[in-house]
Scaffold this active site. Structure first.
Site, PDB file in Angstrom:
ATOM      1  N   CYS A   1      -5.017  -0.271  -7.060  1.00 61.07           N
ATOM      2  CA  CYS A   1      -3.864  -0.586  -6.215  1.00 61.07           C
ATOM      3  C   CYS A   1      -3.766  -2.078  -5.922  1.00 61.07           C
ATOM      4  CB  CYS A   1      -3.906   0.230  -4.928  1.00 61.07           C
ATOM      5  SG  CYS A   1      -5.267  -0.169  -3.818  1.00 61.07           S
TER       6      CYS A   1
ATOM      7  N   CYS B   1      -3.655   7.456  -1.716  1.00 59.96           N
ATOM      8  CA  CYS B   1      -4.947   7.543  -2.393  1.00 59.96           C
ATOM      9  C   CYS B   1      -6.027   8.188  -1.517  1.00 59.96           C
ATOM     10  CB  CYS B   1      -5.445   6.169  -2.792  1.00 59.96           C
ATOM     11  SG  CYS B   1      -4.220   5.201  -3.682  1.00 59.96           S
TER      12      CYS B   1
ATOM     13  N   GLU C   1      -0.034   1.742   9.489  1.00 62.23           N
ATOM     14  CA  GLU C   1      -1.374   1.999  10.027  1.00 62.23           C
ATOM     15  C   GLU C   1      -1.204   2.701  11.372  1.00 62.23           C
ATOM     16  OE1 GLU C   1      -4.062   1.200   8.345  1.00 62.23           O
ATOM     17  OE2 GLU C   1      -3.123  -0.009   6.781  1.00 62.23           O
TER      18      GLU C   1
ATOM     19  N   CYS D   1       0.850  -1.196   0.000  1.00 62.42           N
ATOM     20  CA  CYS D   1       0.000   0.000   0.000  1.00 62.42           C
ATOM     21  C   CYS D   1       0.878   1.235   0.000  1.00 62.42           C
ATOM     22  CB  CYS D   1      -0.899  -0.021   1.234  1.00 62.42           C
ATOM     23  SG  CYS D   1      -1.842   1.498   1.451  1.00 62.42           S
TER      24      CYS D   1
ATOM     25  N   THR E   1      -4.115   4.806   7.493  1.00 58.83           N
ATOM     26  CA  THR E   1      -3.047   4.318   6.614  1.00 58.83           C
ATOM     27  C   THR E   1      -2.116   5.465   6.232  1.00 58.83           C
ATOM     28  OG1 THR E   1      -4.577   2.694   5.757  1.00 58.83           O
ATOM     29  CG2 THR E   1      -2.626   3.141   4.441  1.00 58.83           C
TER      30      THR E   1
ATOM     31  N   TYR F   1      -9.379   0.750  -5.087  1.00 54.30           N
ATOM     32  CA  TYR F   1      -8.953  -0.629  -4.876  1.00 54.30           C
ATOM     33  C   TYR F   1      -8.944  -1.444  -6.165  1.00 54.30           C
ATOM     34  CZ  TYR F   1      -8.992  -0.079   0.174  1.00 54.30           C
ATOM     35  OH  TYR F   1      -8.702   0.300   1.455  1.00 54.30           O
TER      36      TYR F   1
END
Lengths: 484, 484, 484, 484
Positions: B301, B106, B259, B102, B193, B298
């Site tokens: 990515c 975004c 996170e 990740c 995130t 999603y």
């Protein structure tokens, strides 16, 4: 003779003084090593079960063995009936539920039952005396109530080549020297579950050997502390959380698994401990039988671990305050359904078992393979559903170290509060257990081993194709249709 | 103004001197922390993309923005066409493939596009001036090419209760004090995130608020180094492997995720940075729009990360010497098929997009939800297939520490040799990358976040039910059947 | 020139006076035959769409064609843009929803676009003049607004043998005689959807031909009423219900499909209607392109039929009084989700299309195959879910003949009463429509054709394997891992 | 007393002279009616099995009954052991494989076992004498070796309302008059499989009744030719192909199913044939038990039909010349795997059975529900895979009428030739059998009944949720985690 309990067992392993390479260190006090201890504790449950307070549980763990003439722990039993086979599966489910992990003792039980009937067949055909040797050997195992690790999987090198055609002939374990009183072997066995918690190992070939591969067609037993054997500890995802204090983040607070790469560097095997040596057709038969017994096993142990995952998931749903949502209830039903379908396959291949010429009982081969093929699928869906219900915290929760921090700790407790009567720390415990099973060290046994233990799915598909009775079905259809 | 590159970006984050609790320690040099550094490196890829050597890639990462009148990094762009929406998805796939994790940037892009159109609608209906405020704010973001973290998910406490009915009203972030020049807020945002790799955060309500919940219907932006904000780092499975030397066992050698639990302890927000404050209907609309943009994301990515998993799986098959087996080829085809089906959903909701009254472009709401619902399923099956092909070593391989041991190391290399031209250490690298994605720290983003990011599957199902046109379909069937 | 409407079209087919063997009879008034009429009515919808009252629908069905310089029905259009490709899919969904069956006109549209670009490539490489011939031919089709059936699938005989190695060389259609002004062909085309509702047929080879198979590498067009062509009507499950009075049990009261075995017994093809004759590489290319266009088509038409099935299922749930049950709502959401995932694949391969050297637009080949592979799966699950919701009456309901019986009729109406405002006969109508799609004549198109139309799943898997970019993915992973 | 054979059975049904409405006609010679005859022939197989030449088969079909003191056909047996339960499932698989359809005789066997134990419980609690009545009744059934249809499913009207709240109280069968010597009932039973091939019917309530619904809590037996009972024949997809000559297109040349709507218009039931009348709690218990026995049954019969489908699919693959393709072999393995997983559930719930207080044996309730829930899924996937392998001809093949046409026939035979040694007509036969099962009249039993027979999936999910032991699993997890 007496059935050991868990404490006695742990002492007996400590007495072996095994050594292993663990995370770059040569370790010699393994039973106290925090990476190893949980796996030893899991095996101990298989001993304590035979001393359970309730008679029904004791009945699962005990069986009368005509071999040694006494009551033995079922994990050392040679099955005498379909009832034995069914009880085996129930005992495994019990252990899985009690530990939430792999309790490691099934491999030897499955190997022994396969060696028992295969040596009988081999002797009958080849005039060898392996069966008598094995009976003597196994009678001793039963009497001393030992853990035997079954060791089958060779490194295999280039999968496109036969054992004898590998650049390095040791990539399949083999006899490198023959002496009057025994043989010397070289090679390795990978993925050895619980090897360092075992007293003995029973080594088998990894596949059917063909002409020219007699030296690779070898089956024997040695104590785990035999000179020349080296152990290298396998890593598991999140394994080092077991080394942390506080221990909460490990997920499963008491139990865990163990995988060991086991190297044989010129290991001597005495003659009376050899149970196959060059009789080619029996190498393949042994593999098939061991695999089938072990595929049955997964219809018990993984179901028990599935019970833990389902229980934890239902608990977190309640803690989150969503236990009554219809979609949550439905997902839990789906988890139970899949888990019980696994169990059904384990029970069915047991109930449909049959006696072998040697006298022990064998599962239905087709259904045992069906059972394992389901095991390569359903636990993954159970894990996915658990991930769904548990919520995103599964991947973002702060560490237990911060829980004790005077600044961070109170924030964590304040903001992870959920349903009214739920302690945030209890909630963390449940989430860490779920994490352990779906993406932590427990996932090694629950997902990766479910895929590859007792052979990957393609191995089961080949057996299903062979045993599925396609020719007979076609013949029946022809008759129905009056087709030539 | 100039588009930053990755190095400049990393320096700009270092300049913020953010502090966080990480594994029980208060850390203040985060950008050099080995747990954090890989995640910063992943964000840097979103900057370097705009300076890629090939024009086609640069074109994906750059767009002309009428807002600031200049060329901007697409991650700060307000989409002007369906072509923009399609390019967004392609850019995300590019980044996923480049990092295998990740890349965190975004969320802000998706939040900005949602806030842009929602403030417009709110102003039109309520006479507020949020849209102008936001345009001023965002124009600055574009000019300075900043990372903005979109912050939505509240802790929620007891899921069975509304925000105003929780025992602790802070379990949903809220205004606790109103001043002439702004407001003071309390609460927390979970699962943030990449928060510590961001310059700014754009805070949104977590769901549609109802009468009596005006104080919870708040949207605003603050710099990440605003006083009163506390960060507690989230754990990932196998995270501490990033702290080990050698680093091989981490799996992904350069990149990773992040996170962060983010706590607001009486944080002051100046008036000009408030974009919603009590206008109830727009809280729900904002959530829905942000969610839809992020569900589209999603479809890019995760497809890119899927590409990495597919590539690694194909590579290990080749290294194992089984690349030509028909069942292996077929499983790789299945992985590609599922991954491209995700991509198709991401592209379709983009190509079917439409302009909003505010002038930016919105995806097709139904198809964006369909896209995300597929993301809650297919990566899990991709992971299962990768586990199948990779083999049991995925769960049993010795540690990299033992690879360097003079005794254990040579054994490991001898016995992990496979297809002829494969270096055993390269083989280990590939297996560790697969482990990273299916059961290691990468699984947090690839599996757990795929399930819960932008809302869990039930959230998408509700939207699909609402937008699926059931009434019209029934009407058409009635007409076909001549039914009243 | 004028775009025909449905009535004019039906007259034009009647004027052809085609003959066919239908259920053991040689029939010459096909357009009035009750087995055929519903299929003709379905094609007519593709004409009426161009005259729809609302402009948006007309826009879907009409396009300006530079070839003939006029506005044409999109079913005869050579796509000029990705927008054209997207509109094609939307138009197909519209027709599927309007008819609840296969409307048969896509095959020719897909064939024309494939022949257009393939003849261009062939001419460029081989100096042939097929492209000019085809432009002349197709311009006439556009002007006259005709239905052209694309005819590809040969009988294939023993699938283990090449065309030239079959015992009977006619098992793949081939040139049996060459004359100065044309060729004579023998062979057959199976599964010809809507052939007897077409004015023309465009015949293509069924696979890539190899050296020695030049006579089988033939592409041409002939009118459907050409001498030497024989038609044998294909059966569909429950087909004869269309012959019954009352007609209620047919399920779909107005529309249906048509499959025709088409035999060529020494059929003469004039030179100017030949578009490929022995240029081997272009036989395979033509197949691949036609297949890809047709795989895209299924992302539209089957979605429209899926809409009908979803609408009927929602309706029966309401009539049964269970529309509010959470599991019913959830199953309807799942049906919508799967149906829209199909649509997303159809849209995505269109939006990612590209121009060919010949100037028309081609879909993204990988995504078109992904689209079709999903079509071989999801309609089956939609049918299963519809069966679940509809209830057991789907398989046990009395016939419509009994509904009119003075004794049986009142009992049926009494006992099939359900939710308060539901007429039992309306309920029967809806159930018969669902039956039609899941296990009746509609299932031929919705399930069997979804599996095999445009090639069975294995054909798509081969293309996905080829186009999935596996080598590039592996290269990217190597770079990430610094592996040689 | 003697066990009847199939011929004697058919004569005994003919002697009953039953009448029914069939396709709009009142028919009185049902046993010779071509729509009915195949279903009668299927039931006859359950009689002939008891006279099979091989002892193993006879052993499946015969059991000693203490009730009548003689050897009985197992279809009338009250199970005395888990071995009996296992044999029941094997016998059902045998019949499914022999007929390729529903052989209809299980319902009565399952009803009898449920009524036997429930009346025992009811008598013990309520002081009634139903159990003795039932024993007398059933002893006669055993002695005369009769077919008893179990009749449970009421029309139900508006599913949102209780029986007593329906607009028409007859929508659930009920007592409308009480006389000294018995009761008079009104109502209907839908979906009555094989009713017109039965000598007797055993009528049960369709769900647990509540206070105020005493008149609906009625269980009794009557002969099928009792005055006041009306039969209306249910349609099946493609049913009228059984009326055609030649018969080839029917698919299954000898056997078929039967569904009958059965209306009770003031039917008198004598006192000694009443087995429940108003004892509310036992209505629900009876439903649950019958359902569980019948859910077990599906683990046998549908597996046998699955065997036929698998055999036919393997045969067509061989005829098409593709039997050796790896993807074909793999799909056949998948079909076998799914089919054997069903069987495993059927066997497991039997092997885990237990005695009831009444003395007969009951299956494991949880696993019986798991079995049936799998039956609502796997046959659909088997049908999909069969459709894949069979090829497109499944939906496009010309009719058998054309096969005999002097013009069309030779073309069909020429162009449907396939692998060298395959007669095209044999190939058609196999394809028509597959069509019969996936989309023809056989699909009613294999797909629709698999979904709804013994209750739809939601009914099983409710039972699984109740019996899945969720509370105990949570308790075990709490103990493992030391959570309060």
């Amino acid at each position: 003779m007496a059935l050991k309990n868990g404490r006695e067992y742990q002492q007996s392993i400590e007495d072996l003084a095994l050594e292993a390479h663990v995370m770059g260190q040569a370790e010699s006090h393994l039973t106290r090593h925090p990476l190893v201890r949980p796996s030893l504790a899991a095996v101990a449950v298989t001993y304590d079960g035979a001393h359970a307070e309730d008679a029904a549980t004791r009945d699962l763990f005990r069986a009368h063995s005509p071999l040694c003439g006494e009551e033995v722990n079922r994990f050392t039993h040679l099955h005498r009936s379909t009832d034995d086979l069914v009880k085996k599966v129930k005992m495994q489910r019990y252990c899985g539920l009690a530990t939430g992990c792999c309790f490691q003792r099934c491999v030897g039980m499955d190997a022994a039952n396969a060696v028992f009937s295969t040596t009988y067949d081999c002797d009958a055909a080849c005039g060898t005396d392996y069966h008598a040797r094995f009976k003597t050997y196994w009678s001793g195992i039963q009497e001393k109530d030992l853990v035997v690790d079954g060791a089958m999987t060779d490194p295999k090198g280039d999968r496109g080549r036969r054992p004898k055609d590998q650049r390095d002939p040791d990539l399949f374990l083999r006899v490198v020297e023959r002496r009057r009183d025994g043989v010397v072997v070289c090679g390795a066995k990978l993925h050895q579950t619980g090897m360092l918690n075992a007293h003995e190992m029973l080594v088998m070939p990894t596949m059917g050997m063909k002409a020219g591969e007699e030296d690779w067609a070898i089956c024997f037993a040695v104590p785990t502390n035999t000179p020349g054997i080296r152990y290298i500890y396998g890593r598991q995802t999140s394994d080092t959380r077991k080394l942390e204090t506080p221990a909460l983040d490990a997920g499963n607070p008491r139990f865990g698994g163990q995988e060991v790469m086991t190297v044989f560097d010129r290991v001597f095997v005495p003659r009376e401990r050899i149970f196959l040596d060059g009789e080619l057709p029996y190498s393949g038969r042994l593999v098939e039988r061991f695999a089938a017994y072990h595929r049955q096993s997964y219809g018990g142990c993984k179901v028990g671990v599935g019970d833990v995952l389902i229980g934890a998931t239902a608990l977190i749903a309640r803690m989150n305050g969503v236990a009554q949502a219809s979609h949550i209830k439905d997902k839990l039903v789906e988890m139970i359904h899949l888990n019980e379908t696994l169990f059904a396959s384990g029970i069915a291949c047991s109930a449909m078992g049959h006696p072998t010429p040697a006298g022990n009982f064998e599962i239905d081969m087709l259904l045992a393979n069906v059972c394992k093929l389901n095991v390569t699928r359903f636990p993954f869906e159970l894990a996915r559903l658990a991930t769904d219900i548990a919520g995103g915290l599964l991947g973002t929760m702060p560490s237990a170290h911060d829980l004790e921090d005077p600044v961070a700790g109170p924030y964590i407790k304040k903001y992870l509060a959920a349903a009214e009567d739920t302690d945030p720390v209890d909630r963390i415990k449940v989430l860490r257990l779920i994490e352990n099973l779906v993406a932590g060290s427990g996932a090694v046994a629950y997902l990766i081993e479910s895929m590859h233990g007792a052979g990957p799915p393609m191995a089961q598909r080949i057996m299903i194709g062979r045993q599925g009775g396609l020719e007979e079905k076609m013949a029946r259809v022809k008759r129905l249709l009056d087709v030539a």
